[in-house]
Design a protein around this motif. Structure first.
Motif, mmCIF file in Angstrom:
data_model
loop_
_atom_site.group_PDB
_atom_site.id
_atom_site.type_symbol
_atom_site.label_atom_id
_atom_site.label_comp_id
_atom_site.label_asym_id
_atom_site.label_seq_id
_atom_site.Cartn_x
_atom_site.Cartn_y
_atom_site.Cartn_z
ATOM 1 N N VAL A 39 0.843 -1.188 0.000
ATOM 2 C CA VAL A 39 0.000 0.000 0.000
ATOM 3 C C VAL A 39 0.880 1.241 0.000
ATOM 4 O O VAL A 39 1.766 1.385 0.849
ATOM 5 C CB VAL A 39 -0.922 0.021 1.237
ATOM 6 N N ASN A 41 0.992 4.833 0.970
ATOM 7 C CA ASN A 41 0.210 5.691 1.854
ATOM 8 C C ASN A 41 0.008 7.067 1.233
ATOM 9 O O ASN A 41 0.935 7.659 0.664
ATOM 10 C CB ASN A 41 0.902 5.806 3.205
ATOM 11 N N VAL A 78 -3.585 0.572 -3.147
ATOM 12 C CA VAL A 78 -2.879 -0.688 -3.365
ATOM 13 C C VAL A 78 -2.028 -0.572 -4.624
ATOM 14 O O VAL A 78 -2.537 -0.268 -5.705
ATOM 15 C CB VAL A 78 -3.874 -1.861 -3.487
ATOM 16 N N SER A 81 -0.620 -6.538 -5.204
ATOM 17 C CA SER A 81 -1.483 -7.389 -4.388
ATOM 18 C C SER A 81 -1.183 -8.864 -4.630
ATOM 19 O O SER A 81 -1.029 -9.302 -5.776
ATOM 20 C CB SER A 81 -2.959 -7.119 -4.713
ATOM 21 N N TYR A 102 5.286 3.490 2.471
ATOM 22 C CA TYR A 102 4.595 2.271 2.036
ATOM 23 C C TYR A 102 4.328 1.386 3.244
ATOM 24 O O TYR A 102 5.114 1.366 4.205
ATOM 25 C CB TYR A 102 5.439 1.483 1.034
ATOM 26 N N SER A 105 0.688 -4.766 4.128
ATOM 27 C CA SER A 105 -0.459 -5.008 4.990
ATOM 28 C C SER A 105 -1.092 -6.363 4.698
ATOM 29 O O SER A 105 -1.416 -6.661 3.543
ATOM 30 C CB SER A 105 -1.498 -3.901 4.791
ATOM 31 N N THR A 110 -6.786 -5.221 6.576
ATOM 32 C CA THR A 110 -6.931 -4.122 5.630
ATOM 33 C C THR A 110 -8.404 -3.935 5.304
ATOM 34 O O THR A 110 -9.127 -4.910 5.078
ATOM 35 C CB THR A 110 -6.151 -4.404 4.339
ATOM 36 N N LYS A 112 -11.150 -2.045 2.763
ATOM 37 C CA LYS A 112 -11.346 -1.309 1.520
ATOM 38 C C LYS A 112 -12.343 -0.192 1.747
ATOM 39 O O LYS A 112 -13.369 -0.379 2.407
ATOM 40 C CB LYS A 112 -11.854 -2.245 0.423
#
Length: 338
Positions: A39, A41, A78, A81, A102, A105, A110, A112
């Motif tokens: 992820v 940030n 994201v 993944s 970053y 996670s 996590t 969504k």
């Protein structure tokens, strides 16, 4: 390989945070394992509790350990993944993404985000995030406001206080906020609809409360502690409630936090004093977000997000919470929105 810049705790602060308490380091990102996400940030929430996490005092989560990445709540996108539940481009909230560029996670930690049209992404760390939940459950579950009661909030122009005060108005309360500076007080009364505001920097708080709350105070939404808390506590009516949300005036101090001087008042006035932490209410977040979302759509709740650009500014920006030199919810923009 992409480098991850982050803030690491090096020393436990003895008072206000100083430059040597945190180190800026860059490390290579690890390879993802099955069920993990990378992820990037976008926004980092800065909160008074960040200072508590840096200390080894008794607290509701384990302290951040020396050498660990500084803990913090983030919203990100994201980038990679290895999960069937998430895809690149998803906007997510990792569990404690940290003060870093970053976050790796686990999918099970996590969430969504379904970002509603017209709602800024920053709102999901403020009015539609942890601060909104804190205001909602603190006031409604603990304060149990009744129409016609008087509600007083300290740090009323802050992220939590400003939302809680508006919920109080929705529930029919007479609402008075305590804030620092004429501009913040004007915002409370002229924009948010508070019935009164006390500028603790320019007014004697007790005398102002006597004028603005002539029948006493029924509910104290307490964020500050210290002398301001004392002024409100000493004016609580019989069966009054203190919602103990924060004690920011003491977070830079070592040792026990002093309480109200006249402890016997709790007995004589049958007061309820209850502390709470928002993580106690995460299982009920849906009911709060449903009401908050409706009130926002109806124009009954307004908010401010104060965004500082650049993760490198996080340590210095944290001090804004303790000096009051911010408006609303304080956030760091770590990277650009997609």
């Amino acid at each position: 390989m992409t480098k991850n810049g982050k803030w690491v705790l090096r020393h436990r602060p003895q008072a206000a945070l100083v430059e040597t308490d945190l180190d800026w380091v860059q490390e290579a990102l690890p390879e993802l394992r099955d069920g993990e996400l990378l992820v990037r940030n976008i926004y980092l929430s800065l909160d008074p509790t960040n200072r508590i996490w840096m200390s080894d005092r008794e607290q509701y989560l384990p302290p951040v350990q020396i050498g660990d990445t500084m803990r913090g709540t983030t919203i990100g996108v994201v980038e990679q993944s290895r999960s069937d539940r998430f895809a690149p481009g998803d906007i997510v909230m990792p569990a404690m993404g940290g003060w870093q560029d970053y976050t790796v996670s686990p999918e099970r930690m996590t969430r969504k985000l379904n970002v509603a049209p017209g709602i800024p992404l920053t709102a999901y760390l403020s009015v539609l995030g942890p601060t909104g939940l804190t205001a909602y459950f603190g006031l409604l579950d603990i304060g149990q406001p009744k129409e016609g009661e008087t509600l007083v909030l300290s740090a009323a122009a802050g992220a939590v206080g400003s939302i809680a005060g508006q919920i109080g108005k929705i529930k029919g309360c007479h609402v008075v906020g305590i804030a620092g500076g004429a501009a913040k007080c004007d915002w409370l009364t002229e924009e948010l609809g508070f019935d009164g505001a006390v500028d603790y920097k320019a007014q004697e708080v007790g005398a102002a409360l006597d004028r603005l709350c002539p029948t006493g105070i029924d509910i104290d939404f307490e964020n500050v502690g210290g002398a301001i808390m004392e002024a409100v506590f000493s004016r609580l009516n019989r069966n009054g409630r203190m919602i103990l949300c924060g004690l920011i005036s003491a977070y830079n101090d070592e040792g026990p936090v002093p309480g109200p001087a006249d402890f016997g008042r709790i007995l004589m006035q049958r007061l309820t004093v209850r502390g709470f932490i928002v993580i106690d209410y995460l299982a009920r977040a849906g009911e709060a977000f449903a009401d908050l979302g409706r009130w926002i759509a109806e124009g009954r709740i307004k908010w401010k997000d104060h965004v500082v650009p650049g993760l490198e500014k996080a340590p210095d920006s944290l001090q804004l919470l303790f000096t009051g030199q911010h408006d609303g919810k304080l956030l760091i923009r770590v990277s650009d929105e997609p």
